[in-house]
Design an enzyme around this catalytic site. Structure first.
Site, PDB file in Angstrom:
ATOM      1  N   ARG A 131       0.864  -1.189   0.000  1.00 29.81           N
ATOM      2  CA  ARG A 131       0.000   0.000   0.000  1.00 29.81           C
ATOM      3  C   ARG A 131       0.895   1.231   0.000  1.00 29.81           C
ATOM      4  NH1 ARG A 131      -2.653   4.101   0.038  1.00 29.81           N
ATOM      5  NH2 ARG A 131      -4.822   4.337   0.738  1.00 29.81           N
ATOM      6  N   GLU A 139     -11.506   4.646  -5.034  1.00 25.31           N
ATOM      7  CA  GLU A 139     -11.720   3.190  -5.010  1.00 25.31           C
ATOM      8  C   GLU A 139     -12.046   2.658  -6.407  1.00 25.31           C
ATOM      9  OE1 GLU A 139     -11.376   1.023  -2.565  1.00 25.31           O
ATOM     10  OE2 GLU A 139     -10.779   2.546  -1.107  1.00 25.31           O
ATOM     11  N   ARG A 178      -0.710  -5.249   5.133  1.00 26.42           N
ATOM     12  CA  ARG A 178      -0.091  -4.797   3.885  1.00 26.42           C
ATOM     13  C   ARG A 178       1.222  -4.066   4.168  1.00 26.42           C
ATOM     14  NH1 ARG A 178      -5.121  -1.436   1.429  1.00 26.42           N
ATOM     15  NH2 ARG A 178      -4.813  -0.504   3.516  1.00 26.42           N
TER      16      ARG A 178
END
Length: 232
Positions: A131, A139, A178
């Site tokens: 990320r 999104e 992440r």
């Protein structure tokens, strides 16, 4: 009779001579006194002029001393500022070297999830979901937002199949597991590129704020110029 006259004449001459001599002495004394007073006043006047002259020189001397002191202090301040700047630059250089050598990791991009999330393969063959730190693209997964598809397409175009460098901040992972990283492609900070081209806005989360100023600045420029997601 003649004797008396003679004596009278002598007395008169004597008196006149005496009076004349006294007058001359008085005159001479007056002249000498006048000259003495003149000399005294002249000396006092010249002394005053000299004092005034030397007084001016004294003021000039004091001004010169003060100016030299000011110049010396200014020089010292400039030297101190330069030393501080040199120290900051040296530490910055050390930090950049540290980032490049100890924390920068090479990886291959094998999949792009959306504009700010990718999957990479490390040299040991392991895979990680990464990320991007400090940015937030619209999104484009389960939720579709305006400009999300374009942000995803841009990241795919730039990173998919490429070798990147990853630089970490304080936290290496987020609560979802992440990897958090700043991504570099050919020396370019891709996180910064995303906000400068209007594909993302900034998202500052403490303590990972190493490039927050640069990211915020680029995002502000993109908004003011109505670039990318800010065009409408």
């Amino acid at each position: 009779m003649n004797k008396e006259k003679f004596e009278f004449n002598i007395n008169v001459k004597t008196i006149l001579g005496y009076l004349g001599l006294k007058a001359i002495k008085t005159f001479v004394s007056f002249v000498l006194g006048f000259l003495f007073i003149s000399i005294i006043f002249s000396v006092i006047f010249k002394a005053g002029m000299l004092q005034a002259f030397f007084g001016k020189d004294d003021v000039k001397q004091k001004q010169t001393v003060a100016q030299k002191a000011y110049d010396a202090n200014l020089k010292e301040i400039n030297q101190q500022e330069q030393e501080v700047e040199d120290t900051i630059n040296a530490r910055k250089s050390e930090q950049e070297t540290l980032n490049a050598s100890d924390t920068a990791v090479s990886a291959s991009v094998i999949y792009v999830i959306d504009g700010d999330t990718i999957i990479i393969k490390l040299d040991d063959g392991s895979e990680e979901k990464v990320r991007f730190i400090g940015v937030d693209c619209p999104e484009d997964t389960t939720k579709k937002e305006y400009f999300g598809d374009k942000a995803t397409a841009y990241t795919k175009h730039r990173l998919l199949g490429k070798t990147i460098k990853m630089e970490y901040d304080i936290d290496h992972t987020d609560k979802y597991g992440r990897t958090l990283a700043y991504v570099f492609i050919d020396g370019e900070l891709f996180n910064k590129t995303l906000v400068s081209k209007g594909y993302a806005e900034t998202m500052e989360i403490e303590p990972n704020t190493k490039y927050s100023f640069d990211l915020s600045f680029e995002c502000s420029k993109a908004k003011s110029r109505k670039i990318g997601m800010w065009e409408k």
